[in-house]
Design an enzyme around this catalytic site. Structure first.
Site, PDB file in Angstrom:
ATOM      1  N   GLY A   1     -39.109   6.364  16.813  1.00 56.00           N
ATOM      2  CA  GLY A   1     -37.730   6.190  16.457  1.00 56.00           C
ATOM      3  C   GLY A   1     -36.984   5.090  16.460  1.00 56.00           C
ATOM      4  O   GLY A   1     -36.266   4.105  15.819  1.00 56.00           O
TER       5      GLY A   1
ATOM      6  N   ASP B   1     -33.260   5.816  19.120  1.00 52.36           N
ATOM      7  CA  ASP B   1     -32.690   5.499  18.243  1.00 52.36           C
ATOM      8  C   ASP B   1     -30.972   7.021  18.443  1.00 52.36           C
ATOM      9  O   ASP B   1     -30.695   6.769  17.597  1.00 52.36           O
ATOM     10  CB  ASP B   1     -33.410   6.651  16.861  1.00 52.36           C
ATOM     11  CG  ASP B   1     -34.687   7.507  17.231  1.00 52.36           C
ATOM     12  OD1 ASP B   1     -34.344   8.231  18.571  1.00 52.36           O
ATOM     13  OD2 ASP B   1     -35.278   8.303  16.242  1.00 52.36           O
TER      14      ASP B   1
ATOM     15  N   ASP C   1     -29.693  13.538  21.187  1.00 51.55           N
ATOM     16  CA  ASP C   1     -29.524  14.641  20.729  1.00 51.55           C
ATOM     17  C   ASP C   1     -29.479  15.950  21.523  1.00 51.55           C
ATOM     18  O   ASP C   1     -28.463  15.819  22.732  1.00 51.55           O
ATOM     19  CB  ASP C   1     -30.508  15.549  20.420  1.00 51.55           C
ATOM     20  CG  ASP C   1     -30.447  16.814  19.086  1.00 51.55           C
ATOM     21  OD1 ASP C   1     -29.589  16.599  19.191  1.00 51.55           O
ATOM     22  OD2 ASP C   1     -31.162  17.437  19.119  1.00 51.55           O
TER      23      ASP C   1
ATOM     24  N   LYS D   1     -25.456  12.527  18.809  1.00 54.79           N
ATOM     25  CA  LYS D   1     -25.163  13.855  17.896  1.00 54.79           C
ATOM     26  C   LYS D   1     -24.161  14.836  18.885  1.00 54.79           C
ATOM     27  O   LYS D   1     -24.777  15.116  20.124  1.00 54.79           O
ATOM     28  CB  LYS D   1     -26.302  14.592  17.760  1.00 54.79           C
ATOM     29  CG  LYS D   1     -25.963  14.834  16.270  1.00 54.79           C
ATOM     30  CD  LYS D   1     -27.936  15.957  15.850  1.00 54.79           C
ATOM     31  CE  LYS D   1     -28.619  15.338  15.154  1.00 54.79           C
ATOM     32  NZ  LYS D   1     -29.758  16.186  14.806  1.00 54.79           N
TER      33      LYS D   1
ATOM     34  N   PHE E   1     -28.462  16.910  10.212  1.00 54.13           N
ATOM     35  CA  PHE E   1     -30.505  15.886  10.787  1.00 54.13           C
ATOM     36  C   PHE E   1     -29.927  15.013   9.966  1.00 54.13           C
ATOM     37  O   PHE E   1     -29.665  15.408   9.092  1.00 54.13           O
ATOM     38  CB  PHE E   1     -31.522  17.159  10.488  1.00 54.13           C
ATOM     39  CG  PHE E   1     -32.704  16.070  10.894  1.00 54.13           C
ATOM     40  CD1 PHE E   1     -33.509  16.615  11.677  1.00 54.13           C
ATOM     41  CD2 PHE E   1     -33.190  15.679   9.832  1.00 54.13           C
ATOM     42  CE1 PHE E   1     -34.701  16.404  12.424  1.00 54.13           C
ATOM     43  CE2 PHE E   1     -35.183  14.673  10.553  1.00 54.13           C
ATOM     44  CZ  PHE E   1     -34.901  15.612  11.386  1.00 54.13           C
TER      45      PHE E   1
ATOM     46  N   ASP F   1     -37.063   9.521  10.978  1.00 54.76           N
ATOM     47  CA  ASP F   1     -38.297  10.284  10.073  1.00 54.76           C
ATOM     48  C   ASP F   1     -38.161  11.838   9.705  1.00 54.76           C
ATOM     49  O   ASP F   1     -37.316  12.583  11.201  1.00 54.76           O
ATOM     50  CB  ASP F   1     -39.537   9.640  10.733  1.00 54.76           C
ATOM     51  CG  ASP F   1     -39.751  10.894  11.616  1.00 54.76           C
ATOM     52  OD1 ASP F   1     -39.373  10.933  13.136  1.00 54.76           O
ATOM     53  OD2 ASP F   1     -40.393  11.809  12.208  1.00 54.76           O
TER      54      ASP F   1
ATOM     55  N   ARG G   1     -38.515   6.610   7.861  1.00 55.61           N
ATOM     56  CA  ARG G   1     -37.760   5.286   8.513  1.00 55.61           C
ATOM     57  C   ARG G   1     -37.613   4.497   7.827  1.00 55.61           C
ATOM     58  O   ARG G   1     -36.867   3.920   9.039  1.00 55.61           O
ATOM     59  CB  ARG G   1     -39.379   5.592   9.863  1.00 55.61           C
ATOM     60  CG  ARG G   1     -39.328   6.658  10.240  1.00 55.61           C
ATOM     61  CD  ARG G   1     -40.538   6.352  11.553  1.00 55.61           C
ATOM     62  NE  ARG G   1     -41.351   7.022  12.293  1.00 55.61           N
ATOM     63  CZ  ARG G   1     -40.806   7.611  12.843  1.00 55.61           C
ATOM     64  NH1 ARG G   1     -39.862   7.886  13.775  1.00 55.61           N
ATOM     65  NH2 ARG G   1     -41.837   8.422  13.315  1.00 55.61           N
TER      66      ARG G   1
HETATM   67  P1  5GP Z   1     -33.363  14.706  21.998  1.00 57.30           P
HETATM   68  O1  5GP Z   1     -34.608  15.124  23.438  1.00 57.30           O
HETATM   69  O2  5GP Z   1     -32.430  13.971  22.625  1.00 57.30           O
HETATM   70  O3  5GP Z   1     -33.492  16.687  21.992  1.00 57.30           O
HETATM   71  O4  5GP Z   1     -34.164  14.328  21.074  1.00 57.30           O
HETATM   72  C1  5GP Z   1     -34.294  12.883  21.493  1.00 57.30           C
HETATM   73  C2  5GP Z   1     -35.454  12.716  19.579  1.00 57.30           C
HETATM   74  O5  5GP Z   1     -35.343  13.846  18.791  1.00 57.30           O
HETATM   75  C3  5GP Z   1     -34.990  11.586  19.097  1.00 57.30           C
HETATM   76  O6  5GP Z   1     -35.524  10.650  19.406  1.00 57.30           O
HETATM   77  C4  5GP Z   1     -36.013  12.125  17.523  1.00 57.30           C
HETATM   78  O7  5GP Z   1     -36.578  11.451  17.335  1.00 57.30           O
HETATM   79  C5  5GP Z   1     -35.371  13.361  17.599  1.00 57.30           C
HETATM   80  N1  5GP Z   1     -34.697  13.947  16.428  1.00 57.30           N
HETATM   81  C6  5GP Z   1     -33.212  14.413  17.145  1.00 57.30           C
HETATM   82  N2  5GP Z   1     -31.659  14.313  15.807  1.00 57.30           N
HETATM   83  C7  5GP Z   1     -33.010  14.013  15.248  1.00 57.30           C
HETATM   84  C8  5GP Z   1     -31.955  13.819  13.670  1.00 57.30           C
HETATM   85  O8  5GP Z   1     -30.931  14.314  13.433  1.00 57.30           O
HETATM   86  N3  5GP Z   1     -32.967  13.037  12.582  1.00 57.30           N
HETATM   87  C9  5GP Z   1     -34.556  12.759  13.254  1.00 57.30           C
HETATM   88  N4  5GP Z   1     -35.237  11.794  12.480  1.00 57.30           N
HETATM   89  N5  5GP Z   1     -34.822  12.274  14.487  1.00 57.30           N
HETATM   90  C10 5GP Z   1     -33.473  13.524  15.743  1.00 57.30           C
HETATM   91 MG    MG Z   2     -37.298  10.410  19.249  1.00 58.23          MG
END
Ligand code: 5GP
Ligand code: MG
Length: 175
Positions: free
Chosen positions: A38, A92, A95, A123, A144, A151, A157
Site C-alpha cells: 500500500g 499508507d 487504521d 482513520k 473504506f 486496494d 491501487r
Molecule cells: P491496521 O493494522 O492499522 O488496522 O491496518 C493497516 C492495513 O489495513 C493498512 O496497511 C491497509 O492495508 C489496510 N486498511 C485499513 N483501512 C483501509 C482502507 O480504508 N482501505 C484500504 N484499501 N485498506 C485499508
Molecule cells: Mg497495508
C-alpha cells in the site's frame, strides 16, 4: 465512487509530510522503510521530496483472515540493515494501528538509533493501540478508501486520487 482527496490535495499532503521530515532530520542520513504494497505510491512521491542522504527499503506484511484477528506475518528480508540508523517506517493508512505497531516492534529489536513513523492517512476513531505515527498527512473519516496505493481485492491501487468505495461499486455483493 466518491472522491475524498484529489491529486492536488494528495500532493499538498505529501509536501507537508516531506517538509516536516526535512525539518526534523536536516542533513542527517535517513533510512525509509515502506510497508508493501500500500505504501508504494506514497514512497515514490515522498522520497523525491526528501533532501537528506536517503536509503530506501521495504517490508512486507500479510494478515491471514479466518481467525478472529488475522495473525500478521512480516517478511523483513528486503528491509536493509537498520542498526545504528535513523529510520522512518512508512505506511499508507493507520487504521487499528496493529500492523504498524507489530512492524515497529520488530524493527526496534534490530537496534535503530531512532524509529519514527509516517502515514498518508489516519482513520479517525478506529485505533486499538495507544501510540500514533509522528507524521500524518490526513485524518480521514471511518470509510473504506481506495486509490493512491490502497486496494480492494488488489485492484484500484493505481487511481491517482483517493476515493471511498461505496456498495454500488461492488456489483458482486450489491444484491
Ligand atoms: P491496521 O493494522 O492499522 O488496522 O491496518 C493497516 C492495513 O489495513 C493498512 O496497511 C491497509 O492495508 C489496510 N486498511 C485499513 N483501512 C483501509 C482502507 O480504508 N482501505 C484500504 N484499501 N485498506 C485499508
Ligand atoms: Mg497495508
Amino acid at each position: 465512487m466518491k472522491i475524498l482527496l484529489n491529486e492536488k490535495q494528495l500532493n499538498e499532503g505529501v509536501e507537508r509530510l516531506a517538509k516536516e521530515i526535512n525539518e526534523t532530520y536536516g542533513d542527517k542520513p535517513l533510512t525509509i522503510v515502506g510497508v508493501l504494497t500500500g505504501s508504494v505510491i506514497l514512497m515514490a512521491d515522498l522520497i523525491r521530496k526528501l533532501e537528506m542522504p536517503l536509503r530506501v527499503g521495504v517490508v512486507q506484511t500479510s494478515s491471514y483472515q479466518g481467525t478472529d484477528r488475522g495473525a500478521l506475518t512480516i517478511n523483513a528480508e528486503m528491509m536493509l540493515d537498520i542498526a545504528g540508523r535513523d529510520v522512518i517506517l512508512i505506511d499508507d493508512i493507520f487504521d487499528t494501528g496493529n500492523t504498524l505497531e507489530e512492524v515497529a516492534q520488530l524493527m526496534k529489536d534490530l537496534g535503530p538509533t531512532s524509529l519514527k513513523s509516517a502515514v498518508l492517512l489516519l482513520k479517525t476513531g478506529r485505533q486499538q493501540v495507544t501510540w500514533r505515527p509522528e507524521f500524518v498527512a490526513f485524518d480521514i473519516p471511518d470509510e473504506f478508501v481506495v486509490g493512491y496505493g490502497l486496494d480492494f481485492n488488489d485492484e484500484y491501487r493505481n487511481l491517482p486520487y483517493l476515493a471511498c468505495l461505496e456498495p454500488s461499486d461492488l456489483p458482486s455483493i450489491s444484491n
